[in-house]
Design an enzyme around this catalytic site. Structure first.
Site, PDB file in Angstrom:
ATOM      1  N   CYS A 113      13.364  10.261  12.442  1.00  0.00           N
ATOM      2  CA  CYS A 113      12.536  10.636  13.560  1.00  0.00           C
ATOM      3  C   CYS A 113      12.074   9.622  14.634  1.00  0.00           C
ATOM      4  O   CYS A 113      11.855   9.889  15.829  1.00  0.00           O
ATOM      5  CB  CYS A 113      11.298  11.476  13.073  1.00  0.00           C
ATOM      6  SG  CYS A 113      11.785  12.755  12.059  1.00  0.00           S
ATOM      7  N   HIS A 248       6.676  12.093  19.332  1.00  0.00           N
ATOM      8  CA  HIS A 248       7.802  12.783  18.419  1.00  0.00           C
ATOM      9  C   HIS A 248       6.800  14.126  17.975  1.00  0.00           C
ATOM     10  O   HIS A 248       5.747  14.160  17.849  1.00  0.00           O
ATOM     11  CB  HIS A 248       7.821  12.005  17.060  1.00  0.00           C
ATOM     12  CG  HIS A 248       8.642  12.785  16.105  1.00  0.00           C
ATOM     13  ND1 HIS A 248       9.670  13.280  16.247  1.00  0.00           N
ATOM     14  CD2 HIS A 248       8.201  12.819  14.605  1.00  0.00           C
ATOM     15  CE1 HIS A 248      10.109  14.052  15.168  1.00  0.00           C
ATOM     16  NE2 HIS A 248       9.246  13.726  14.272  1.00  0.00           N
ATOM     17  N   ASN A 278      10.429  20.326  14.964  1.00  0.00           N
ATOM     18  CA  ASN A 278      10.885  18.947  14.845  1.00  0.00           C
ATOM     19  C   ASN A 278      12.458  18.693  15.003  1.00  0.00           C
ATOM     20  O   ASN A 278      13.087  19.072  14.161  1.00  0.00           O
ATOM     21  CB  ASN A 278      10.349  18.680  13.458  1.00  0.00           C
ATOM     22  CG  ASN A 278      10.271  17.240  13.224  1.00  0.00           C
ATOM     23  OD1 ASN A 278      11.293  16.320  13.789  1.00  0.00           O
ATOM     24  ND2 ASN A 278       9.719  16.658  12.234  1.00  0.00           N
TER      25      ASN A 278
HETATM   26  O1  UT7 Z   1       9.181  14.092  11.569  1.00  0.00           O
HETATM   27  C1  UT7 Z   1       8.964  13.189  10.388  1.00  0.00           C
HETATM   28  C2  UT7 Z   1       7.492  13.442  10.305  1.00  0.00           C
HETATM   29  N1  UT7 Z   1       6.906  14.409   9.541  1.00  0.00           N
HETATM   30  C3  UT7 Z   1       5.672  14.973   9.626  1.00  0.00           C
HETATM   31  O2  UT7 Z   1       5.029  14.128  10.500  1.00  0.00           O
HETATM   32  C4  UT7 Z   1       5.375  15.953   8.965  1.00  0.00           C
HETATM   33  C5  UT7 Z   1       4.060  15.866   8.556  1.00  0.00           C
HETATM   34  N2  UT7 Z   1       3.261  16.885   7.562  1.00  0.00           N
HETATM   35  C6  UT7 Z   1       2.936  18.128   8.321  1.00  0.00           C
HETATM   36  O3  UT7 Z   1       3.117  18.510   9.330  1.00  0.00           O
HETATM   37  C7  UT7 Z   1       2.305  19.190   7.377  1.00  0.00           C
HETATM   38  O4  UT7 Z   1       2.078  18.287   6.379  1.00  0.00           O
HETATM   39  C8  UT7 Z   1       3.053  20.337   6.762  1.00  0.00           C
HETATM   40  C9  UT7 Z   1       3.340  21.060   8.204  1.00  0.00           C
HETATM   41  C10 UT7 Z   1       4.273  19.875   6.268  1.00  0.00           C
HETATM   42  C11 UT7 Z   1       2.585  21.170   5.800  1.00  0.00           C
HETATM   43  O5  UT7 Z   1       0.912  21.685   6.374  1.00  0.00           O
HETATM   44  P1  UT7 Z   1      -0.314  21.147   5.223  1.00  0.00           P
HETATM   45  O6  UT7 Z   1      -1.256  21.913   5.970  1.00  0.00           O
HETATM   46  O7  UT7 Z   1      -0.163  19.521   4.948  1.00  0.00           O
HETATM   47  O8  UT7 Z   1       0.061  22.141   4.048  1.00  0.00           O
HETATM   48  P2  UT7 Z   1       0.223  21.593   2.459  1.00  0.00           P
HETATM   49  O9  UT7 Z   1       1.661  21.215   2.243  1.00  0.00           O
HETATM   50  O10 UT7 Z   1      -1.139  21.145   1.915  1.00  0.00           O
HETATM   51  O11 UT7 Z   1       0.397  23.481   2.029  1.00  0.00           O
HETATM   52  C12 UT7 Z   1      -0.530  24.231   1.950  1.00  0.00           C
HETATM   53  C13 UT7 Z   1      -0.170  25.556   1.060  1.00  0.00           C
HETATM   54  C14 UT7 Z   1       0.286  25.171  -0.054  1.00  0.00           C
HETATM   55  O12 UT7 Z   1      -0.060  26.459  -0.906  1.00  0.00           O
HETATM   56  P3  UT7 Z   1      -0.969  26.377  -1.856  1.00  0.00           P
HETATM   57  O13 UT7 Z   1      -0.463  25.201  -3.067  1.00  0.00           O
HETATM   58  O14 UT7 Z   1      -2.328  25.743  -1.245  1.00  0.00           O
HETATM   59  O15 UT7 Z   1      -1.291  27.349  -2.582  1.00  0.00           O
HETATM   60  C15 UT7 Z   1       2.120  25.623   0.234  1.00  0.00           C
HETATM   61  O16 UT7 Z   1       2.632  26.299  -0.851  1.00  0.00           O
HETATM   62  O17 UT7 Z   1       0.582  26.072   2.121  1.00  0.00           O
HETATM   63  C16 UT7 Z   1       1.757  26.469   1.390  1.00  0.00           C
HETATM   64  N3  UT7 Z   1       2.834  26.451   2.197  1.00  0.00           N
HETATM   65  C17 UT7 Z   1       3.391  27.530   2.881  1.00  0.00           C
HETATM   66  N4  UT7 Z   1       3.084  28.821   3.190  1.00  0.00           N
HETATM   67  C18 UT7 Z   1       3.632  29.576   3.885  1.00  0.00           C
HETATM   68  C19 UT7 Z   1       3.998  25.537   2.559  1.00  0.00           C
HETATM   69  N5  UT7 Z   1       4.505  25.815   3.253  1.00  0.00           N
HETATM   70  C20 UT7 Z   1       4.521  27.218   3.713  1.00  0.00           C
HETATM   71  C21 UT7 Z   1       5.214  28.047   4.551  1.00  0.00           C
HETATM   72  N6  UT7 Z   1       4.849  29.321   4.583  1.00  0.00           N
HETATM   73  N7  UT7 Z   1       6.307  27.723   5.046  1.00  0.00           N
END
Ligand code: UT7
Length: 321
Positions: A113, A248, A278
């Site tokens: 990225c 980004h 992204n």
């Molecule tokens: O480009 C390179 C750099 N990349 C980035 O900068 C990405 C950085 N990270 C992010 O943007 C965020 O961390 C994400 C968007 C990937 C995830 O958001 P988050 O608020 O950190 O969510 P999380 O991973 O902590 O997940 C929270 C909950 C989980 O459920 P439980 O365990 O709390 O029950 C996940 O299983 O959200 C659930 N979850 C989803 N639910 C519905 C994860 N993906 C999904 C989804 N739909 N697509």
């Protein structure tokens, strides 16, 4: 002083926009979750016949048109991608052949990225040292081809696309146009937080993207804020002088948090993550071209590019347009 001046920009998106509602039919997710956690509403997915090189060629042609420059006069192509058409040759050479500028320099840069920042810094160095006169710097990706469409934690986040700028070495005044300062970093200790589980030298397969999103998020805000301050510190400018930040486009919350840390109003941040998701190395030049074409970014503006991605790699570049 010799500076690398941005003469034009262009971009390309594949034919099909896929909305969150469409993804709801495919994986266990909801439009509400995707919008709330990421700001993404849709992404473009490459169809049959659309590849990283076809998108890169279209973006490059658009950038050349905007610059009013013939492709045959380009003597350097640096293309950032993590999704090349083939393991080799470099996708940059495919672009070179399509543009009819064979004989110059053409190669790919792999910094995921942050790839566009690495490509920009490489081209800028080569232009300032006289190795080339006119460069195309391209970010192009088809991440849809390395996504695990069963993994809802990653497949909803990415899209395909390409962006390009034409850079020319010119004699410039200190307050004139051109690349002013760039800082790049990498920290391989975090490889396991964002990677592809395959490759020619390991599994012999292309592999799929794997990410521990929450950890990446935490590192992204810290690293980006630090590199933005570091880039400004080497110049006569402060955050208040910046007209536009072109970041980004990984997550709207990262964009907001980084702008807040720098004390920049959100209105100065170019946001396209809602439309493009992204697109990895393509996201910065794609967002830049979007803001140039809609009239927000104008000649004379002070623009900060920044990105962070797998590796980890991260960087920022301050450019007077
Ligand atoms: O480009 C390179 C750099 N990349 C980035 O900068 C990405 C950085 N990270 C992010 O943007 C965020 O961390 C994400 C968007 C990937 C995830 O958001 P988050 O608020 O950190 O969510 P999380 O991973 O902590 O997940 C929270 C909950 C989980 O459920 P439980 O365990 O709390 O029950 C996940 O299983 O959200 C659930 N979850 C989803 N639910 C519905 C994860 N993906 C999904 C989804 N739909 N697509």
């Amino acid at each position: 002083m010799i500076r690398s001046v941005v003469c034009g920009s262009g971009s390309a998106l594949p034919g099909a926009a896929v909305t969150n509602a469409e993804l709801e039919q495919r994986v266990d997710t909801t439009d509400a979750w995707i919008v709330e956690r990421t700001g993404i509403r849709q992404r473009y997915i490459a169809g049959e016949g659309e590849t990283t090189s076809t998108l890169a060629i279209e973006a490059a042609r658009n950038a050349l048109d905007a610059a009013g420059i013939e492709g045959s006069t380009i003597d350097l192509i640096v293309l950032a991608t993590a999704t090349p058409d083939q393991t080799f040759p470099a996708t940059a050479t495919i672009v070179q052949d399509a543009l009819g500028c064979n004989g110059g320099i053409a190669f790919d840069v792999a910094a995921v990225c942050s790839g566009f920042l690495y490509a920009l810094a490489t081209a800028d160095s080569m232009l300032r040292t006289g190795m080339a006169k006119r460069a195309l710097v391209i970010g192009a990706e088809t991440f849809s081809r390395i996504l695990d469409w069963e993994d809802r934690t990653t497949c909803v986040l990415f899209g395909d696309g390409a962006g390009a700028i034409v850079l020319e070495a010119r004699e410039c005044a200190a307050d004139g146009p051109g690349v002013i300062a760039t800082r790049l970093h990498a920290d391989g200790a975090h490889n396991e937080l964002l990677y592809v589980d395959g490759g020619p030298s390991t599994t012999g397969t292309v592999g799929m993207l794997r990410m521990k999103g929450r950890e990446v998020f935490r590192h992204a805000v810290v690293n980006l804020s630090t590199v933005l301050e570091e880039t400004l510190a080497g110049t006569d400018y402060t955050a208040a002088d910046i007209d536009w930040v072109v970041p980004h486009q990984a997550n709207a919350r990262i964009l907001e948090a980084t702008a807040r840390k720098l004390g920049l109003p959100p209105g100065k941040v170019v946001v396209t993550v809602d439309r493009h998701a992204n697109t990895s190395a393509a996201s910065v030049p794609l967002a830049f071209d979007t803001a140039v074409k809609d009239g927000r970014i104008k000649p004379g503006d002070l623009v900060m590019f920044e990105a962070m991605g797998g590796g980890f790699t991260w960087g920022a570049s301050l450019v007077r347009i």
